[in-house]
Design a protein around this motif. Structure first.
Motif, PDB file in Angstrom:
ATOM      1  N   LEU B 126     -13.318 -26.125   1.565  1.00 18.88           N
ATOM      2  CA  LEU B 126     -14.346 -25.259   1.009  1.00 18.88           C
ATOM      3  C   LEU B 126     -15.648 -25.513   1.764  1.00 18.88           C
ATOM      4  CD1 LEU B 126     -14.463 -23.307  -1.432  1.00 18.88           C
ATOM      5  CD2 LEU B 126     -15.242 -25.246  -2.812  1.00 18.88           C
ATOM      6  N   GLU B 127     -16.217 -24.452   2.329  1.00 19.20           N
ATOM      7  CA  GLU B 127     -17.501 -24.581   3.035  1.00 19.20           C
ATOM      8  C   GLU B 127     -18.590 -24.946   2.024  1.00 19.20           C
ATOM      9  OE1 GLU B 127     -18.359 -23.226   6.383  1.00 19.20           O
ATOM     10  OE2 GLU B 127     -16.219 -23.584   6.726  1.00 19.20           O
ATOM     11  N   PRO B 128     -19.589 -25.705   2.444  1.00 18.10           N
ATOM     12  CA  PRO B 128     -20.702 -25.962   1.528  1.00 18.10           C
ATOM     13  C   PRO B 128     -21.333 -24.641   1.098  1.00 18.10           C
ATOM     14  CG  PRO B 128     -20.850 -27.402   3.433  1.00 18.10           C
ATOM     15  CD  PRO B 128     -19.764 -26.406   3.729  1.00 18.10           C
ATOM     16  N   GLY B 129     -21.746 -24.566  -0.121  1.00 22.96           N
ATOM     17  CA  GLY B 129     -22.358 -23.322  -0.593  1.00 22.96           C
ATOM     18  C   GLY B 129     -22.348 -23.223  -2.099  1.00 22.96           C
ATOM     19  N   SER B 130     -22.734 -22.037  -2.564  1.00 24.37           N
ATOM     20  CA  SER B 130     -22.770 -21.779  -4.005  1.00 24.37           C
ATOM     21  C   SER B 130     -21.518 -21.006  -4.404  1.00 24.37           C
ATOM     22  CB  SER B 130     -23.991 -20.935  -4.366  1.00 24.37           C
ATOM     23  OG  SER B 130     -25.155 -21.630  -4.025  1.00 24.37           O
ATOM     24  N   TYR B 131     -20.878 -21.463  -5.430  1.00 18.47           N
ATOM     25  CA  TYR B 131     -19.639 -20.835  -5.893  1.00 18.47           C
ATOM     26  C   TYR B 131     -19.673 -20.667  -7.401  1.00 18.47           C
ATOM     27  CZ  TYR B 131     -17.937 -22.060  -1.248  1.00 18.47           C
ATOM     28  OH  TYR B 131     -17.793 -22.161   0.095  1.00 18.47           O
TER      29      TYR B 131
END
Lengths: 275, 178
Positions: B126-131
């Motif tokens: 999972l790429e870093p980010g908002s989910y």
């Protein structure tokens, strides 16, 4: 006993409901319940479904669906069709007044343990009740023999012109709804009163559940649950307009011989109009 | 110019190699505890439940878990998958059931603990980010519930705990990112 068994029933779905009053709800749903004009017609759907009024399980067989006119005459189903998930038919309301559309049955269900400890029942699933069959198939003595008097009724009402009362009289057999408030005169925010009777007597303690149509479009069943009082009466205040599925169940130990238990199941479909 | 280019290519390669080495830094875990409430109803069926991770625009990144009735003959349990209507719309309808490593049988009332590790299916990298973690439940002759928990997935991997709860078909939900 004879009156008890006067209507045997062939409808497979009803028997399977009797055996297993689980998940599947049977209903006869009119396209409209309040009609006007000289020659009104109404279309009805009949099905057994999981979600209320969404045809997702089985068509109802129409063989045992009856229609009584305001004057008490039997009315023929027209353009009857049975598909995979629903049956449908039309009625031509030639007489003014209130019509009853129903399927009803009474019979006995015997359950016992055979000599080798197997669970037995008669009639079997999908089998019709007959007096003869009962004599021939049910042992007079058996381990854990229980005989239950079982009644089922599924019905709805439609009215051409002004509502009338004649068809509302109970037959005196099985669990029935006797309207105090006319079933085709129901409005949102108003309270309707119904009486439940078992074999013509007040059915105190009848468990009643009403669920509005359109389960697919909301997140909860929002069932209205109530229990009948000593007179068998319930009051239901309709929270909003729409079609409602009303189901009632009753059991007691006051059965006629050879039954020791009596159980009744009732399903009605009622339209509530907006004020 | 030329040497600069070479140098920067070399740098890029160096950083790419470094990135490959450091990539596991992003690899953390998600643990989700889901409470399936015990309901006093005359007819009870265990709910169907779907868990999936989506971007903030609802685009599905991965399905984590799908519980449905796998025991019925002729795969009849699949008939009701669409009652988890958001999951069905966003993801379910594009799958053939069963989904390897994701789908399984329904579960009894109680608290269920699920752990998903980065770099392993079904979470993957999972790429870093908002989910948004989505948990949807639908119960036969019962109701339907959807709980959405926005969360951050970043390189730091400091532990973060998010709590939410459902209205009726789902109880308390705890998401722990670590």
């Amino acid at each position: 006993m004879r009156t008890l068994m006067k209507r045997s029933f062939a409808a497979l779905f009803i028997l399977s409901l009797a055996a297993n009053s689980y998940a599947h709800r049977a209903w006869i749903l009119p396209g409209a319940t309040v009609l006007s004009g000289d020659d009104p017609w109404v279309t009805l759907d009949a099905a057994i479904s999981n979600d209320i009024f969404h045809t997702d399980y089985h068509a109802m067989r129409l063989d045992d669906v009856n229609v009584t006119s305001p004057k008490g005459v039997s009315v023929a189903l027209q353009n009857a069709h049975t598909g995979k998930y629903r049956s449908s038919f039309d009625l031509n309301l030639t007489e003014p007044g209130t019509y009853r559309i129903y399927t009803a049955s009474n019979g006995l269900l015997a359950q016992w343990l055979s000599d080798d400890g197997q669970r037995r029942r008669w009639p079997g699933r999908g089998e019709a009740y007959t007096d003869e069959g009962f004599q021939n198939n049910v042992p007079s003595e058996a381990s854990d023999l229980r005989v239950t008097q079982v009644s089922r009724r599924i019905e709805t009402f439609v009215t051409a012109g002004a509502p009338t009362e004649q068809v509302l009289a109970p037959s005196g057999s099985g669990l029935e709804l006797v309207p105090v408030t006319h079933p085709n005169d129901l409005f949102a925010d108003e309270t309707a009163e119904f009486q439940f009777v078992i074999d013509g007597e007040p059915a105190a303690g009848t468990q009643v559940v009403a669920i509005a149509a359109g389960m697919r479009y909301r997140n909860s069943q929002d069932a209205i649950e109530t229990t009948a009082d000593e007179q068998g009466k319930v009051s239901i205040t309709w929270p909003h307009a729409g079609m409602y599925w009303l189901s009632a169940t009753y059991t007691d130990e006051r059965a006629a011989e050879p039954a020791t238990q009596r159980s009744g199941a009732y399903t009605g479909v009622f339209e509530v109009l907006p004020l | 110019m030329r040497s600069t280019l070479i140098r920067s290519t070399a740098q890029r390669m160096f950083f790419a190699a470094l990135f490959a080495l450091t990539a596991p830094v992003y690899a953390g875990s998600l643990s989700v505890s889901i409470e399936v409430p015990r309901l006093q109803v005359s007819e009870y069926h265990r709910p169907y439940v779907a868990l999936w991770i989506a971007r903030e625009n609802h685009q599905v990144v991965t399905d984590l878990s799908v519980w449905y009735d796998t025991a019925l003959r002729n795969n009849e349990g699949e008939k009701w998958l669409k009652d988890m209507r958001q999951w069905w719309r966003r993801s379910g309808r594009n799958h053939t059931m069963p989904i390897d490593g994701v789908s399984g049988a329904t579960r009894a009332p109680g608290v269920h603990q699920l752990v998903f590790k980065a770099g392993e299916a079904p979470l993957g990298n999972l790429e870093p980010g908002s989910y948004v973690l989505n948990i949807e439940a639908a119960r036969e002759v019962g109701g339907r519930d959807l709980v959405q928990i926005p969360f951050e997935w970043s390189a730091e991997n400091s532990e973060r705990v998010y709590k939410a709860s459902g209205d009726n078909e789902l109880g308390n939900i705890t998401l722990r990112v670590f």
